[in-house]
Scaffold this motif. Structure first.
Motif, PDB file in Angstrom:
ATOM      1  N   ARG A  98       0.803  -1.455   0.131  1.00 38.33           N
ATOM      2  CA  ARG A  98      -0.013  -0.061   0.097  1.00 38.33           C
ATOM      3  C   ARG A  98       0.878   1.593  -0.351  1.00 38.33           C
ATOM      4  N   HIS A  99       1.884   0.913   0.731  1.00 39.19           N
ATOM      5  CA  HIS A  99       3.238   2.329   0.701  1.00 39.19           C
ATOM      6  C   HIS A  99       3.365   2.956  -0.856  1.00 39.19           C
ATOM      7  N   ALA A 100       3.803   1.711  -1.740  1.00 40.75           N
ATOM      8  CA  ALA A 100       4.422   1.892  -2.537  1.00 40.75           C
ATOM      9  C   ALA A 100       3.623   2.185  -3.787  1.00 40.75           C
ATOM     10  N   VAL A 101       1.951   2.035  -3.797  1.00 41.91           N
ATOM     11  CA  VAL A 101       1.222   2.191  -4.533  1.00 41.91           C
ATOM     12  C   VAL A 101       0.970   3.781  -4.543  1.00 41.91           C
ATOM     13  N   ALA A 102       1.150   3.587  -3.160  1.00 42.03           N
ATOM     14  CA  ALA A 102       1.092   5.675  -2.569  1.00 42.03           C
ATOM     15  C   ALA A 102       2.141   6.142  -2.971  1.00 42.03           C
ATOM     16  N   THR A 103       3.453   5.810  -3.413  1.00 40.86           N
ATOM     17  CA  THR A 103       5.010   6.360  -3.317  1.00 40.86           C
ATOM     18  C   THR A 103       4.259   6.218  -4.886  1.00 40.86           C
ATOM     19  N   ILE A 104       3.866   5.532  -6.110  1.00 39.93           N
ATOM     20  CA  ILE A 104       3.768   6.034  -7.132  1.00 39.93           C
ATOM     21  C   ILE A 104       2.929   6.786  -7.794  1.00 39.93           C
TER      22      ILE A 104
END
Length: 405
Positions: free
Chosen positions: A343-349
């Motif tokens: 979820r953090h990776a998606v938010a970062t993208i």
């Protein structure tokens, strides 16, 4: 007891006693007649002073005294309070705390609802230790010396709601210890030496709302035990020796759901391994947990049969291990070379895309501004040159005309 002295006039046989009983109805009339004679100052009639009359009156008084004394002796037995306890009859509360008791008093009032036995020296509880108080709703055994509890110790307490076993010396609990407590709502097992809890402690606790097990020696806790408490709302687990490895992953996932549904719990601080020592279990991303490895397929060939019955052999670890080889019986947490949280990776993208879009818009705006500025500047300079060149052209034309003339 004082000796009962019977006057000689009352030494009569059984037949005469029966006659005296038949004449008891005449006694009140005789007493009334006697009082009238005394009131008028007259002498009593002979019937009022005969020995039979005195004997009947004497036996009546003795009978009343015996009845009164029996009631006095029986009253403490029926509604009594143990000698080293304090009882409050209106609330059916019995306080036997701080009395140095080594066992539960056997003469507790049967109507007791609340029993305090804290701060004593009780080491063992026999089976059905509280059968004399079947209506008990609150039992406090705080700060005793209990080290073991038999499975039938709470038998008969169908109405018990609050049980406090804090600060004893309990090491483990039997699987069906609390099966006879269907109405239990609060269970406190804090400050003991419990190192293991079974997957079940009896029937599903439909009414249990508070479960406290902090300050023990637990390293793991089976999720099935918590799932048998569908109505629990307060769960206290801190200050244990939690081993935050793959076996504790199911507990972490259950606690996240429990908190999401409004449950209240304290922090679970990892005691091992060193990678997560001192960290809160709920703050460790579950993506960092590797699946627990399967046990070694090697099975013991010896002791496979016992009394003609076949039993599955117990898995055993490999005998030879190199110094660098990881023990397959231990599954420690090792970070993986991937994002800590999807979820953090998606938010970062998403954030990166938004920032890049803003930068592109700013660059486009800067390009448009530059082009506009350049066009305006060029137009301005062109006008200035036109104004400068116009007088020169006029003078040149005049010279040309004069020369022609």
């Amino acid at each position: 007891m004082y000796p009962l002295i019977i006057p000689a006039s009352c030494e009569v046989g059984i037949p005469q006693m029966r006659k005296l009983k038949l004449r008891e109805s005449e006694r009140f009339a005789q007493d009334h007649t006697t009082s009238e004679y005394k009131h008028h100052g007259s002498a009593l009639p002979p019937s009022a002073t005969r020995p039979g009359f005195n004997c009947s009156f004497f036996l009546f008084v003795v009978g009343e005294l015996l009845l009164l004394s029996s009631m006095i002796f029986l009253l403490p037995v029926v509604c009594g309070c143990p000698g080293r306890c304090r009882c409050h009859s209106p609330s059916n509360f019995v306080d036997c705390s701080r009395q140095g008791l080594a066992e539960v008093p056997s003469d507790l009032p049967p109507q007791t609802l609340t029993l305090h036995l804290q701060d004593n020296q009780i080491r063992q509880l026999p089976a059905s230790a509280f059968k004399s108080v079947p209506q008990l709703t609150t039992l406090n055994l705080y700060n005793n010396s209990l080290s073991n509890l038999t499975s039938g110790v709470f038998h008969g307490l169908q109405h018990l709601r609050v049980l406090n076993l804090t600060q004893n010396s309990l090491h483990s609990l039997e699987s069906r210890l609390f099966h006879s407590l269907p109405q239990l709502r609060e269970l406190d097992l804090s400050s003991n030496n419990i190192s293991h809890l079974p997957t079940s402690l009896g029937e599903p606790w439909e009414n249990l709302t508070v479960f406290a097990i902090q300050q023990n020696q637990l390293q793991q806790l089976d999720r099935a035990l918590l799932e048998s408490m569908p109505r629990v709302r307060h769960l206290f687990l801190k200050d244990n020796l939690w081993k935050c490895n793959c076996h504790l992953l199911s507990l972490k996932l259950w606690l996240e759901t429990f908190i999401y549904k409004g449950g209240i719990t304290d922090s679970i601080i990892c005691a091992s391994p060193d990678t997560w020592k001192g960290k809160d279990l709920l703050k460790i991303p579950h993506e960092l947990y590797q699946p627990c490895p399967f046990p070694s397929p090697d099975l013991e060939s010896s002791q496979v049969q016992q009394l003609g019955a076949a039993h599955r052999a117990v898995p055993r670890p490999p005998e030879n291990h190199s110094s660098g080889e990881r023990d397959h019986w231990e599954c420690e947490i090792k970070p993986k070379p991937r994002p800590a949280n999807l979820r953090h990776a998606v938010a970062t993208i998403i954030i990166t895309g938004v920032v890049c879009g803003i930068v592109c818009l700013m660059m486009l705006a800067a390009a448009i501004y530059g082009c506009t500025y350049a066009a305006i500047t060029a137009q301005y300079h062109a006008g200035r040159l036109a104004q400068i060149n116009e007088p020169a052209k006029t003078e040149g034309k005049e010279l040309f005309d004069s020369s022609m003339a």
